[in-house]
Scaffold this motif. Structure first.
Motif, PDB file in Angstrom:
ATOM      1  N   VAL A 191       0.849  -1.199   0.000  1.00 39.19           N
ATOM      2  CA  VAL A 191       0.000   0.000   0.000  1.00 39.19           C
ATOM      3  C   VAL A 191       0.886   1.252   0.000  1.00 39.19           C
ATOM      4  CG1 VAL A 191      -1.775   1.275   1.269  1.00 39.19           C
ATOM      5  CG2 VAL A 191      -1.870  -1.214   1.182  1.00 39.19           C
ATOM      6  N   ARG A 192       1.950   1.223   0.793  1.00 34.66           N
ATOM      7  CA  ARG A 192       2.892   2.354   0.821  1.00 34.66           C
ATOM      8  C   ARG A 192       3.529   2.581  -0.553  1.00 34.66           C
ATOM      9  NH1 ARG A 192       4.473   0.285   5.966  1.00 34.66           N
ATOM     10  NH2 ARG A 192       3.764   1.720   7.576  1.00 34.66           N
TER      11      ARG A 192
ATOM     12  N   ASP B 269      -1.491   9.164   1.677  1.00 28.35           N
ATOM     13  CA  ASP B 269      -0.788   7.972   2.141  1.00 28.35           C
ATOM     14  C   ASP B 269      -1.806   7.072   2.840  1.00 28.35           C
ATOM     15  OD1 ASP B 269       0.926   6.066   3.012  1.00 28.35           O
ATOM     16  OD2 ASP B 269       2.099   7.375   4.313  1.00 28.35           O
ATOM     17  N   LEU B 270      -2.288   6.069   2.132  1.00 32.10           N
ATOM     18  CA  LEU B 270      -3.329   5.194   2.650  1.00 32.10           C
ATOM     19  C   LEU B 270      -2.832   4.366   3.836  1.00 32.10           C
ATOM     20  CD1 LEU B 270      -4.776   3.964  -0.759  1.00 32.10           C
ATOM     21  CD2 LEU B 270      -5.651   5.792   0.694  1.00 32.10           C
ATOM     22  N   ALA B 271      -1.569   3.944   3.802  1.00 27.64           N
ATOM     23  CA  ALA B 271      -1.017   3.160   4.907  1.00 27.64           C
ATOM     24  C   ALA B 271      -0.971   3.995   6.182  1.00 27.64           C
ATOM     25  CB  ALA B 271       0.366   2.644   4.560  1.00 27.64           C
ATOM     26  N   HIS B 272      -0.629   5.264   6.061  1.00 28.24           N
ATOM     27  CA  HIS B 272      -0.623   6.166   7.223  1.00 28.24           C
ATOM     28  C   HIS B 272      -2.024   6.258   7.821  1.00 28.24           C
ATOM     29  CE1 HIS B 272      -1.034  10.119   9.166  1.00 28.24           C
ATOM     30  NE2 HIS B 272       0.194   9.887   9.596  1.00 28.24           N
ATOM     31  N   ASP B 273      -3.018   6.420   6.973  1.00 32.51           N
ATOM     32  CA  ASP B 273      -4.396   6.487   7.460  1.00 32.51           C
ATOM     33  C   ASP B 273      -4.809   5.199   8.146  1.00 32.51           C
ATOM     34  OD1 ASP B 273      -4.512   9.012   6.434  1.00 32.51           O
ATOM     35  OD2 ASP B 273      -5.676   8.465   4.659  1.00 32.51           O
TER      36      ASP B 273
ATOM     37  N   TYR C  89      -9.740   2.515  13.419  1.00 30.60           N
ATOM     38  CA  TYR C  89     -11.141   2.388  13.826  1.00 30.60           C
ATOM     39  C   TYR C  89     -12.071   2.868  12.711  1.00 30.60           C
ATOM     40  CZ  TYR C  89     -15.184   2.543  16.903  1.00 30.60           C
ATOM     41  OH  TYR C  89     -16.412   2.334  17.466  1.00 30.60           O
ATOM     42  N   GLU C  90     -11.634   3.852  11.941  1.00 32.61           N
ATOM     43  CA  GLU C  90     -12.435   4.364  10.846  1.00 32.61           C
ATOM     44  C   GLU C  90     -12.130   3.656   9.527  1.00 32.61           C
ATOM     45  OE1 GLU C  90     -10.622   6.357  12.823  1.00 32.61           O
ATOM     46  OE2 GLU C  90     -12.032   7.676  13.847  1.00 32.61           O
ATOM     47  N   CYS C  91     -10.859   3.332   9.278  1.00 33.01           N
ATOM     48  CA  CYS C  91     -10.434   2.841   7.954  1.00 33.01           C
ATOM     49  C   CYS C  91     -10.642   1.351   7.744  1.00 33.01           C
ATOM     50  CB  CYS C  91      -8.972   3.184   7.731  1.00 33.01           C
ATOM     51  SG  CYS C  91      -8.658   4.942   7.608  1.00 33.01           S
ATOM     52  N   VAL C  92     -10.370   0.527   8.734  1.00 31.61           N
ATOM     53  CA  VAL C  92     -10.462  -0.919   8.543  1.00 31.61           C
ATOM     54  C   VAL C  92     -11.896  -1.355   8.227  1.00 31.61           C
ATOM     55  CG1 VAL C  92     -10.113  -3.168   9.638  1.00 31.61           C
ATOM     56  CG2 VAL C  92      -8.364  -1.401   9.830  1.00 31.61           C
ATOM     57  N   PRO C  93     -12.934  -0.823   8.900  1.00 30.20           N
ATOM     58  CA  PRO C  93     -14.296  -1.195   8.479  1.00 30.20           C
ATOM     59  C   PRO C  93     -14.615  -0.788   7.041  1.00 30.20           C
ATOM     60  CG  PRO C  93     -14.357  -0.242  10.666  1.00 30.20           C
ATOM     61  CD  PRO C  93     -12.968  -0.046  10.138  1.00 30.20           C
ATOM     62  N   VAL C  94     -14.062   0.332   6.591  1.00 29.63           N
ATOM     63  CA  VAL C  94     -14.266   0.759   5.203  1.00 29.63           C
ATOM     64  C   VAL C  94     -13.641  -0.253   4.251  1.00 29.63           C
ATOM     65  CG1 VAL C  94     -13.621   2.517   3.515  1.00 29.63           C
ATOM     66  CG2 VAL C  94     -14.480   3.204   5.740  1.00 29.63           C
ATOM     67  N   VAL C  95     -12.418  -0.696   4.560  1.00 24.65           N
ATOM     68  CA  VAL C  95     -11.748  -1.688   3.720  1.00 24.65           C
ATOM     69  C   VAL C  95     -12.533  -2.992   3.721  1.00 24.65           C
ATOM     70  CG1 VAL C  95      -9.629  -3.031   3.431  1.00 24.65           C
ATOM     71  CG2 VAL C  95      -9.495  -0.622   4.054  1.00 24.65           C
ATOM     72  N   ASN C  96     -13.019  -3.416   4.882  1.00 27.00           N
ATOM     73  CA  ASN C  96     -13.826  -4.634   4.956  1.00 27.00           C
ATOM     74  C   ASN C  96     -15.108  -4.491   4.146  1.00 27.00           C
ATOM     75  OD1 ASN C  96     -12.059  -6.117   6.541  1.00 27.00           O
ATOM     76  ND2 ASN C  96     -12.954  -5.399   8.444  1.00 27.00           N
ATOM     77  N   ASP C  97     -15.742  -3.314   4.176  1.00 28.72           N
ATOM     78  CA  ASP C  97     -16.959  -3.083   3.393  1.00 28.72           C
ATOM     79  C   ASP C  97     -16.682  -3.146   1.896  1.00 28.72           C
ATOM     80  OD1 ASP C  97     -18.355  -2.789   5.737  1.00 28.72           O
ATOM     81  OD2 ASP C  97     -18.419  -0.585   5.648  1.00 28.72           O
ATOM     82  N   ILE C  98     -15.544  -2.587   1.469  1.00 25.49           N
ATOM     83  CA  ILE C  98     -15.173  -2.635   0.054  1.00 25.49           C
ATOM     84  C   ILE C  98     -15.010  -4.083  -0.389  1.00 25.49           C
ATOM     85  CG2 ILE C  98     -13.340  -2.105  -1.606  1.00 25.49           C
ATOM     86  CD1 ILE C  98     -12.788   0.443   0.067  1.00 25.49           C
TER      87      ILE C  98
END
Length: 158
Positions: free
Chosen positions: A55-56, A67-71, A77-86
């Motif tokens: 990702v980096r 920088d998606l890895a930084h996020d 708490y906000e990003c991992v559920p978004v990735v799981n939803d995708i």
């Protein structure tokens, strides 16, 4: 879920979602996501391993995106559920016949072979400042015992 990941930086969750979807669908160094998901569904696996270093590298070659890895590390708490939803949406789109199974046992993401840098910690170095951060916690188990009851003696009065 809120529209911004954090009020201080104003990182847009919609922007993160779109950029991570583009990463998953168009990343050329890995097999296509639809092929990976098809194999996972066929084999009954439910964890999609992603490499944060990939990702980096993807964001380093594209200066126009965040920088998606930084996020992911700083706002899991906000990003991992978004990735799981995708990933869940892609899996259901590719396999509508297995939608019920994918609803009860969704495909989730796990991060492997990643360089966490300052976020590789031992249990002694774990502090409150690390709350709500993605960490790599490493240590050696020196003692292991079964949980025991704290109640030693019970006295009942009539």
């Amino acid at each position: 879920m809120s529209e911004t990941l954090t009020p201080s930086t104003g990182i847009g969750l919609a922007q993160f979602t779109q950029q991570f979807r583009d990463y998953l669908l168009n990343h050329v160094d890995t097999p296509r996501l639809d092929e990976i998901i098809a194999d996972m569904v066929a084999e009954g696996k439910r964890h999609l391993p992603l490499n944060l270093d990939d990702v980096r590298m993807y964001t380093a070659t594209r200066p126009s995106i965040r920088d998606l890895a930084h996020d992911l590390i700083h706002y899991p708490y906000e990003c991992v559920p978004v990735v799981n939803d995708i990933i869940a949406a892609e899996a259901q789109q590719l396999h509508p016949d297995k939608a019920a199974d994918l609803q009860t046992r969704p495909i989730t993401v796990s991060f492997v072979n990643a360089s966490f840098g300052e976020y590789v910690l031992s249990p002694r170095r774990l502090r409150a400042t690390h709350l709500n951060k993605m960490l790599c916690l490493s240590g050696v188990v020196t003692r292991l015992s079964l949980p025991t009851s704290c109640l030693v003696k019970q006295v009942s009065l009539p």
